[in-house]
Structures are given as structure tokens and as C-alpha cells.
Design a protein around this motif. Sequence first.
Motif, PDB file in Angstrom:
ATOM      1  N   ASP A  45       0.858  -1.183   0.000  1.00  0.00           N
ATOM      2  CA  ASP A  45       0.000   0.000   0.000  1.00  0.00           C
ATOM      3  C   ASP A  45       0.893   1.232   0.000  1.00  0.00           C
ATOM      4  O   ASP A  45       1.030   1.913   1.017  1.00  0.00           O
ATOM      5  N   LEU A  47       0.609   4.201  -1.074  1.00  0.00           N
ATOM      6  CA  LEU A  47      -0.017   5.508  -0.828  1.00  0.00           C
ATOM      7  C   LEU A  47      -0.692   5.589   0.535  1.00  0.00           C
ATOM      8  O   LEU A  47      -1.354   6.579   0.846  1.00  0.00           O
ATOM      9  N   ASP A  48      -0.538   4.536   1.340  1.00  0.00           N
ATOM     10  CA  ASP A  48      -1.050   4.538   2.731  1.00  0.00           C
ATOM     11  C   ASP A  48      -2.553   4.753   2.818  1.00  0.00           C
ATOM     12  O   ASP A  48      -3.047   5.430   3.725  1.00  0.00           O
ATOM     13  N   PHE A  49      -3.313   4.174   1.892  1.00  0.00           N
ATOM     14  CA  PHE A  49      -4.763   4.267   1.977  1.00  0.00           C
ATOM     15  C   PHE A  49      -5.296   3.567   3.222  1.00  0.00           C
ATOM     16  O   PHE A  49      -6.347   3.930   3.745  1.00  0.00           O
ATOM     17  N   THR A  50      -4.601   2.552   3.686  1.00  0.00           N
ATOM     18  CA  THR A  50      -5.072   1.769   4.825  1.00  0.00           C
ATOM     19  C   THR A  50      -4.337   2.114   6.112  1.00  0.00           C
ATOM     20  O   THR A  50      -4.409   1.366   7.082  1.00  0.00           O
ATOM     21  N   ASN A  57     -13.466   0.906   5.188  1.00  0.00           N
ATOM     22  CA  ASN A  57     -12.886   1.545   4.008  1.00  0.00           C
ATOM     23  C   ASN A  57     -12.090   0.550   3.180  1.00  0.00           C
ATOM     24  O   ASN A  57     -12.101   0.586   1.945  1.00  0.00           O
ATOM     25  N   PHE A  58     -11.382  -0.346   3.865  1.00  0.00           N
ATOM     26  CA  PHE A  58     -10.606  -1.353   3.142  1.00  0.00           C
ATOM     27  C   PHE A  58     -11.520  -2.254   2.314  1.00  0.00           C
ATOM     28  O   PHE A  58     -11.240  -2.539   1.151  1.00  0.00           O
ATOM     29  N   ARG A  61     -12.830  -0.476  -0.786  1.00  0.00           N
ATOM     30  CA  ARG A  61     -11.808  -0.396  -1.833  1.00  0.00           C
ATOM     31  C   ARG A  61     -11.571  -1.761  -2.473  1.00  0.00           C
ATOM     32  O   ARG A  61     -11.322  -1.856  -3.667  1.00  0.00           O
ATOM     33  N   GLU A  65     -11.956  -2.640  -6.327  1.00  0.00           N
ATOM     34  CA  GLU A  65     -10.849  -3.255  -7.067  1.00  0.00           C
ATOM     35  C   GLU A  65     -11.314  -4.497  -7.830  1.00  0.00           C
ATOM     36  O   GLU A  65     -10.979  -4.687  -9.009  1.00  0.00           O
TER      37      GLU A  65
END
Length: 231
Positions: A45, A47-50, A57-58, A61, A65
Amino acid sequence: MAIIGMFFQDGLTGSAWGDWALYTASPLRAFEGELGVQAPYGFWDPLDFTADGNKENFLRRRAVEIKHGRVSMYACIGYLVPESIGKFPGYLSPSTGLKFSDVPNGLGALSKVPAAGWAQIVLFCGLIENTGFFQGRQNIGIMKDASMTNGLGPGNYGLGWLGAFNKLTPEPKLRTRKLNSEIANGRLAMFAIMGLLFQNGTFGTTGPEMWFVQFPEYGNTVGDFIPKNLA
């Protein structure tokens, strides 16, 4: 790539040579056991979305995906099959006299297919979204689909293995492997369809010339860089 990894680990663990296995406090650990976490990168990850560790939120996404991956796999097939096998016989639009064979592959189809045809496609997609593949009205909303509200997991519409409506008993290990394969193939297809669209838009080609490199007459020689017709 290596130095970026060292910077990332230094900022995360406080040491460029820190042992990731000992850093158990990271919120990224919350998703290391999820589907799609595969070698050699593991959970990736950049971009540190999680970074916040938010499970909801995970899962959203992940559902997005999987959906994008499935659409991309269909799109790649749509590029490859008509060129190699052919198109449907008959008329796409009888009222306008438009045959399937009259519609070019790739981006050229955007201006050829009637607006009513695109509207039908959009409405059909909306019907699938609202019914979870024709299983009745689903509880969906903004940035949600049926697989996110039915409790079955991202991308699971309750249709069972290969759409067999749960008539076949799944094997847990085999199911996990196939779900991981679907995610991996979907990721590859997303890159592939972007490449196909870019080449189609740049060079205007959709056939086998997109997939096979055509070497010049002197391309397979070693040490001879002068074209034979110029020597």
C-alpha cells in the motif's frame, strides 16, 4: 526502488534496517491476512490508503478493485476475441441498418454505436447493480454495491461458484486460491486494457499488430546494425 523502500521502512520503524516482523503495532498488519496479499510483495500500500486501519474503508476499496478488475477482464476479451474469432452475425441496430460487422473494434466503436445502444448498456449495468445480478432490489447507496451490504464479502453476490447459485459445495483452500487468482488477473487486466486503449488511441490499431513486435529485416542479426538494403 531499494532506496524508496529503505526510506519507507526508516520512517515507519525508525530504522532503515529494522525487522518488519518485529513491528507489530502497524495498522497495516490488520490486512496482511486478506485476499490479494500475495508474494513477492505481500501487503503493498504505497499511498497509505489503509494507514488508519479502517476495515470498512478497506472492504469498500477491495470491492471496487474486484469490480474494476472484472470489467477490465471483459474489456480485454472484447479487444482480442473479435479480431481472432469474428463478430456476431446480423444487425446491431435494425432500424438504422447497422450490422455488427460494421462496428470497428476498440475506440472506433464509440462513435459508431447509436446513442440508444449505449443507453441500453448503461441501464443494463444499473439493473445489475440494483439487483445484485437479478436477485431482487438490494440495499445499495453512494459508493456501495450489493456485495458490500449482503454480508458475503467484497465481490460476492451470493451466486456461488461460477454463478452456480451455491449448488456446488466449495473447497475452502481451492476457493481461496481461485479468489486470489481472480484479484491478480484483474490487476493485470487493468494494466492491460489501459495499454490497449493507449495504443489504439495513439496508433489506431486493434488487431494482432498490437500484440506482436514486427522486427525489421536486420532485427535478428548480431553485430550487423546496417540495413541490408542500404549496405
